[in-house]
Design a protein around this motif. Sequence first.
Motif, mmCIF file in Angstrom:
data_model
loop_
_atom_site.group_PDB
_atom_site.id
_atom_site.type_symbol
_atom_site.label_atom_id
_atom_site.label_comp_id
_atom_site.label_asym_id
_atom_site.label_seq_id
_atom_site.Cartn_x
_atom_site.Cartn_y
_atom_site.Cartn_z
ATOM 1 N N ALA A 156 55.975 43.339 57.431
ATOM 2 C CA ALA A 156 55.653 43.339 58.858
ATOM 3 C C ALA A 156 55.469 41.931 59.443
ATOM 4 N N PRO A 157 54.729 41.017 58.783
ATOM 5 C CA PRO A 157 54.565 39.681 59.365
ATOM 6 C C PRO A 157 55.876 38.932 59.550
ATOM 7 N N LEU A 158 56.795 39.060 58.580
ATOM 8 C CA LEU A 158 58.079 38.376 58.695
ATOM 9 C C LEU A 158 58.916 38.963 59.826
ATOM 10 N N LEU A 159 58.912 40.294 59.936
ATOM 11 C CA LEU A 159 59.661 40.935 61.015
ATOM 12 C C LEU A 159 59.112 40.541 62.382
ATOM 13 N N MET A 160 57.789 40.534 62.512
ATOM 14 C CA MET A 160 57.173 40.167 63.784
ATOM 15 C C MET A 160 57.398 38.700 64.127
ATOM 16 N N ALA A 161 57.624 37.871 63.098
ATOM 17 C CA ALA A 161 57.886 36.451 63.340
ATOM 18 C C ALA A 161 59.344 36.196 63.701
ATOM 19 N N GLY A 162 60.173 37.243 63.650
ATOM 20 C CA GLY A 162 61.553 37.103 64.078
ATOM 21 C C GLY A 162 62.575 37.043 62.964
ATOM 22 N N VAL A 163 62.150 37.229 61.715
ATOM 23 C CA VAL A 163 63.081 37.199 60.590
ATOM 24 C C VAL A 163 63.854 38.525 60.550
ATOM 25 N N LYS A 164 65.165 38.450 60.304
ATOM 26 C CA LYS A 164 65.986 39.654 60.279
ATOM 27 C C LYS A 164 65.606 40.555 59.100
ATOM 28 N N PRO A 165 65.731 41.883 59.283
ATOM 29 C CA PRO A 165 65.325 42.821 58.235
ATOM 30 C C PRO A 165 65.980 42.580 56.890
ATOM 31 N N LEU A 166 67.310 42.332 56.871
ATOM 32 C CA LEU A 166 67.997 42.125 55.602
ATOM 33 C C LEU A 166 67.462 40.897 54.882
#
Length: 248
Positions: A156-166
Amino acid sequence: MTQVWISAAGLCGATIIGSLLGFAIKELPHKWNDTVLGYCAGIMLAASTLGLIVPAFELTTQWWLVVVGVMVGAFFLNVLDLVTPHLHHITGLDAEEHHNNATLNHVLLFVMAIALHKLPEGMAAGVSMSDAEHASWAVSFGIALQNVPEGMVIIAPLLMAGVKPLRTFVISIAIGLLEVIGVWLGFALGSISQMLLPVMLGFAGGAMLYVTSDEMIPETHAHGYQKQATYALLLGFMTLLLMERYFE
């Protein structure tokens, strides 16, 4: 050798399972997110003390080596605050976007803290497997149990920071593979010598204590749900404690 592979696969697999769960529940409200994170914090507290620091003291009479290892591990995490602004390439974000993203540095510090203790944790499991006749599954099981919620909180933190799911999933797999390397490295070292292991275990324990106190607990107390987060922390701590007792 088979039990070493089982241990390595179990630790890495638990991280990947946690990551998949993280994708499924990434939209959790703060109330439940803080509760899950509190539970993770409790597991990390128990794992750092019961799974790493206490065994480190039991492996040596030179207690100061363990103390130094713990403090150096915590200090190293502190120094990572200065390093994370230069790690934007692993996120796939350009430098300018990284510079304007105030939360990304904290996210990267948190993710790197988790990655950092994967290698020594894997080594701890590997060393426990180095004696084929008295192999201990308690360490492997306890770490695997901890890896599931750890894998969840990476996503969740990486996704919220804008990192792509893959890319986020690839990062979580890479973190899990560090533990596989650690298991085999620990197995090799345990078969040869345990001289350096107390320092390594103390280092990992200090790093885990630092990130739990500096990142995880403050985050769970930042949205008004500190009571349930605190009880979740206690539950997480007791979960691993009981597992340690059951498998000792």
